[in-house]
Scaffold this active site. Sequence first.
Site, PDB file in Angstrom:
ATOM      1  N   ASP A  98     -16.585  49.114 106.045  1.00  0.00           N
ATOM      2  CA  ASP A  98     -17.745  48.405 106.572  1.00  0.00           C
ATOM      3  C   ASP A  98     -17.906  47.102 105.800  1.00  0.00           C
ATOM      4  OD1 ASP A  98     -18.757  49.137 104.098  1.00  0.00           O
ATOM      5  OD2 ASP A  98     -20.677  49.826 104.891  1.00  0.00           O
ATOM      6  N   LYS A 127     -13.377  52.030 112.504  1.00  0.00           N
ATOM      7  CA  LYS A 127     -14.385  52.333 111.498  1.00  0.00           C
ATOM      8  C   LYS A 127     -15.289  53.472 111.965  1.00  0.00           C
ATOM      9  CE  LYS A 127     -18.356  50.341 111.063  1.00  0.00           C
ATOM     10  NZ  LYS A 127     -19.481  49.391 110.887  1.00  0.00           N
TER      11      LYS A 127
END
Length: 227
Positions: A145, A126
């Site tokens: 997220d 991420k």
Amino acid sequence: MGTPLESREAQAEEVVDRLEEAYPDSTISLRYSNRLELLIAVILSAQCTDERVNTETEHLFEKYDGAEDYANAPEEELAEDLNSITYYNSKAGYIKSSCQTILEEHDGEVPDTMDELTELSGVGRKTANVVLQHGHDVVEGIVVDTHVQRLSRRLGLTEEQRPEAIEQDLMEIVPEGYWQQFTHLCIDHGRATCTARNPDCSDCVLADICPSEKGDSEIDLASGEPW
């Protein structure tokens, strides 16, 4: 409950279209002025609000100028400079170690590949995706997220739970030209309307196509729990 479109591809495109109209100025909310500052801000943002990170980095980026400053800083002092951030001790260690690696292996520059970024301390896929997209203009994935994770499951775009698996599902159905923007749209909508605990389905532009819409649906597909 809303009625999702016949295919997940159609559902994803409709979600993007509607959210783009609702949030025309959607973009990253972290503040930074170079790639290293971006990397540090994203490391700090794990399980912490962007607003809190921006408040903290305002003075942090004035005190430390470049990878060498972070690499040479006593870890205890760096941690103290971050003490309003969640898990600040661990994050201070990640930042110091990452900057040491950047100096020793990358000539002081933040690397520009997924493999090299994810070898840095505290950097998962991420974080690497954010740095690639906004620091290097390289888009090879979708940042997943908590907002993207929650909305994607609620909207029936995926049934996966792990961010890496969710990302793979989304990459198959979200038009590639929107991989970067999809995250920002989900974040804005997740903050404004589709919140974790009490989403405002009555004022949601996606309610009629959302299988989690709580007017009729009894289950929050993000958690699998009853509303």
